[in-house]
Design an enzyme around this catalytic site. Structure first.
Site, mmCIF file in Angstrom:
data_model
loop_
_atom_site.group_PDB
_atom_site.id
_atom_site.type_symbol
_atom_site.label_atom_id
_atom_site.label_comp_id
_atom_site.label_asym_id
_atom_site.label_seq_id
_atom_site.Cartn_x
_atom_site.Cartn_y
_atom_site.Cartn_z
ATOM 1 N N PHE A 172 0.806 -1.228 0.000
ATOM 2 C CA PHE A 172 0.000 0.000 0.000
ATOM 3 C C PHE A 172 0.835 1.273 0.000
ATOM 4 O O PHE A 172 0.329 2.349 -0.293
ATOM 5 C CB PHE A 172 -0.943 0.015 1.223
ATOM 6 C CG PHE A 172 -0.242 0.426 2.504
ATOM 7 C CD1 PHE A 172 -0.070 1.764 2.820
ATOM 8 C CD2 PHE A 172 0.275 -0.532 3.381
ATOM 9 C CE1 PHE A 172 0.604 2.146 3.982
ATOM 10 C CE2 PHE A 172 0.940 -0.160 4.539
ATOM 11 C CZ PHE A 172 1.101 1.181 4.834
ATOM 12 N N LYS A 196 -1.673 -7.189 -9.291
ATOM 13 C CA LYS A 196 -2.615 -7.034 -8.187
ATOM 14 C C LYS A 196 -2.099 -5.898 -7.312
ATOM 15 O O LYS A 196 -1.173 -6.075 -6.526
ATOM 16 C CB LYS A 196 -2.719 -8.318 -7.351
ATOM 17 C CG LYS A 196 -3.903 -8.244 -6.388
ATOM 18 C CD LYS A 196 -3.839 -9.248 -5.276
ATOM 19 C CE LYS A 196 -3.113 -8.738 -4.062
ATOM 20 N NZ LYS A 196 -3.671 -7.533 -3.420
ATOM 21 N N GLU A 199 -4.981 -3.827 -2.177
ATOM 22 C CA GLU A 199 -6.428 -3.643 -2.045
ATOM 23 C C GLU A 199 -6.751 -2.400 -1.220
ATOM 24 O O GLU A 199 -7.871 -1.954 -1.161
ATOM 25 C CB GLU A 199 -7.070 -4.897 -1.431
ATOM 26 C CG GLU A 199 -6.717 -5.187 0.028
ATOM 27 C CD GLU A 199 -5.348 -5.887 0.212
ATOM 28 O OE1 GLU A 199 -4.569 -5.934 -0.757
ATOM 29 O OE2 GLU A 199 -5.081 -6.368 1.334
ATOM 30 N N SER A 249 5.230 -7.004 3.011
ATOM 31 C CA SER A 249 5.709 -7.420 4.337
ATOM 32 C C SER A 249 6.434 -8.763 4.275
ATOM 33 O O SER A 249 6.298 -9.525 3.318
ATOM 34 C CB SER A 249 4.520 -7.537 5.282
ATOM 35 O OG SER A 249 3.679 -8.583 4.823
ATOM 36 N N CYS A 304 9.588 1.772 3.107
ATOM 37 C CA CYS A 304 10.458 0.642 3.470
ATOM 38 C C CYS A 304 11.879 1.126 3.681
ATOM 39 O O CYS A 304 12.687 0.453 4.293
ATOM 40 C CB CYS A 304 10.424 -0.424 2.394
ATOM 41 S SG CYS A 304 11.122 0.157 0.867
#
Ligand code: NAD
Length: 521
Positions: A172, A196, A199, A249, A304
């Site tokens: 995200f 993908k 979400e 993650s 990150c």
């Protein structure tokens, strides 16, 4: 200037302040060049992190929709892989232009869905755009090798050829940059793609694929599916997907690496981090403090490569009060407010997790020098805000040190020598990024030589390489062989084919067949 027109705001992934429940727009799938309303029975509400209002509903794509996406990519590969490399280059030239022209629209969408400030959201787009720009060099990047005369009348040529259908699973925190790390590189090498996005903020990715079509990419070369675990399992298992790029993650990254690899796919997996900054007493004080504050609290610490762990060497620890003073002056506000230095974190659950890790530090004996947990932002009382927070006297066995916090929290430790700092960092399982702040070249050189971390900054707090290099996180922050973008990215999305050929004049006297392995003559 059709190619530069703003992409129309009509796909249900656009900006909107508030909606009545019945009129909440849905995020579409993108299959075979079309936005498609999903027939999903399960949907995920996406909330604006500054207000917690529902922005859009994201489907968990059905099995047959995901199969359609892969079938479309598989079909498109037949012709796309045969287009000339100059055609693919030209599409990237147009694409980078369109992204530039729509930067502000993209940034607005990112701020709305993800929460970061508008300026930071533009940076998110820019760092992805740079990958697209680099892809414009694909004719040189994809060059193979040749060697003539490897035997009598014999030459060998190697080609870097595409793999087929590749897939990407995104986090995200960089909704534009990370999709752009993936499919532009894959596509220019001749692959097709199923992506993908997260979400939690798929809007920027939807806008970006629309712009790719505008740039002239044929239908089917990129398809977008949405969902969570089932979509990920589908990607790991689909026999028609050859390679998976993952960023996110540790838990998901290890899982995808294992499941995808077991199914014979190439996987590159960029995961979590705990990035240390080493502050030497001889460093440029004001510059270092500014850099520490920017790198720890920018994007609300949800990078990150955020510098989350400060290691003060010797007398440098006396700078802590100044650090706290500087951090306390940052303005926390909704990302679209012009004065915001940092926006909200992604969700109430994330805020709870961050606050409980801070609390664990206090319970374990760390000192809380700045506490942003109870901040209230006027006008945005329901937002997931956490103000800059600083913990000091942290020890390496504390949970606030061992776990990635992924929020605006800086943990600080003190050591006596540079060797102690190097030992501390090399003992940490992560290897994403690190930085040293010093005015001494020999100190900097010792650090860069001895530190076992994949991306090292010297007086540079967030040393993320530009796309002519690669993103080279290491150890616990990466699984795979080939990193993202740069030469490694080209290697990831291509396989080598070598052709060995012999062209010899006819010789009527040459009538004896040789059956032994050839030997050198
Ligand atoms: P996440 O792992 O929760 O989600 C990433 C993707 O994986 C999403 O698309 C999600 O749907 C999917 N996913 C989540 N849990 C899953 C599971 N158990 N099984 C299968 N799929 C799953 O990560 P996030 O919270 O979106 O992103 C933040 C994390 O990403 C941080 O740890 C951060 O350090 C990391 N990150 C790393 C890099 C890097 O380059 N090293 C870059 C950005 C973010």
């Amino acid at each position: 200037h059709r190619a530069l027109k703003k992409v129309a705001l009509n796909q249900g992934h656009r900006l909107s302040r508030s909606y009545s429940a019945a009129s909440i727009p849905t995020t579409k799938l993108f299959i075979n060049g079309q936005f498609v309303e999903s027939k999903a029975t399960e949907w995920i509400d996406l909330h604006n992190p500054a207000t917690n209002e529902v922005v859009t509903r994201v489907p968990k794509a059905t099995q047959s929709e995901m199969e359609d996406a892969v079938a479309s990519a598989k079909d498109a590969f037949k012709s796309w892989s045969k287009t000339s490399i100059l055609t693919r280059q030209q599409i990237m030239f147009k694409y980078q232009n369109i992204i530039k022209a729509n930067m502000k629209e993209l940034a607005k969408n990112i701020t709305h869905e993800q929460g970061k400030t508008l300026v930071d959201a533009e940076g998110d787009v820019l760092r992805g755009l740079q990958v697209v720009e680099h892809c414009c060099s694909i004719p040189s990047l994809q060059l193979g090798e040749t060697l003539s005369g490897i035997a009598k009348d014999m030459d060998t040529l190697s080609y870097r050829i595409p793999l087929g259908v590749c897939a990407g699973v995104c986090p995200f925190n960089f909704p534009a940059m990370i999709p752009l790390w993936m499919y532009p590189v894959a596509l220019t090498c001749g692959n097709t793609f199923v992506i993908k996005p997260s979400e939690r903020d798929p809007g920027a990715c939807m806008m970006l694929v629309e712009m790719l079509m505008e740039a002239g990419a044929p239908k089917g070369v990129v398809n977008v599916i949405h969902g969570q675990h089932e979509a990920v399992n589908f990607i790991c298992d689909s026999p028609d997907i050859r390679a998976i790029s993952f960023v996110g993650s540790d838990q998901a990254g290890k899982y995808i690496y294992e499941r995808g690899s077991k199914n014979g796919k190439r996987v590159q997996s960029n995961m979590g981090a705990k990035n240390h900054g080493v502050i030497m007493p001889d460093a440029n004080k004001e510059q270092t403090l500014n850099q520490l504050v920017g790198a720890a609290f920018g994007a609300a610490g949800q990078r990150c490569m955020a510098l989350t762990t400060a290691v003060f060497v010797g007398e440098a620890r006396n700078w802590l009060p100044d650090l706290v003073d500087r951090a306390s002056k940052l303005k926390v506000n909704a990302g679209h407010e012009p004065d915001a230095d940092l926006g909200p974190v992604i969700s109430p659950q994330s805020k709870d997790r961050i606050c409980s890790l801070v609390e664990s530090g206090v319970k374990d004996g760390a000192k809380l020098l700045l506490d942003g947990r109870n901040i209230v932002v006027p006008g945005y009382e329901k937002g997931n805000f956490v103000g800059p927070t600083i913990l000091t006297d942290v020890q390496p066995n504390m949970k606030c040190y061992t776990e990635e916090i992924f929020g605006p929290v800086l943990v600080t430790l003190s050591v006596d020598t540079l060797d102690d700092a190097i030992h501390l960092i090399n003992s940490n399982p992560y290897g994403n990024g690190t930085a040293i702040f010093t005015a001494n070249g020999a100190t900097a050189r010792k650090f860069t030589q001895e530190i076992d971390v994949g991306q090292v900054g010297v007086n540079v707090p967030i040393p993320v390489p530009l796309p002519m290099f690669s993103f080279t996180g290491s150890r616990g922050s990466f699984l795979g062989d080939a990193n993202f973008y740069g030469k490694a990215g080209i290697n990831f999305y291509t396989q080598l084919k070598t052709v060995t050929q012999m062209w010899r004049e006819q010789d009527a006297t040459d009538t004896k067949a040789h059956v032994a392995m050839p030997v050198m003559r």
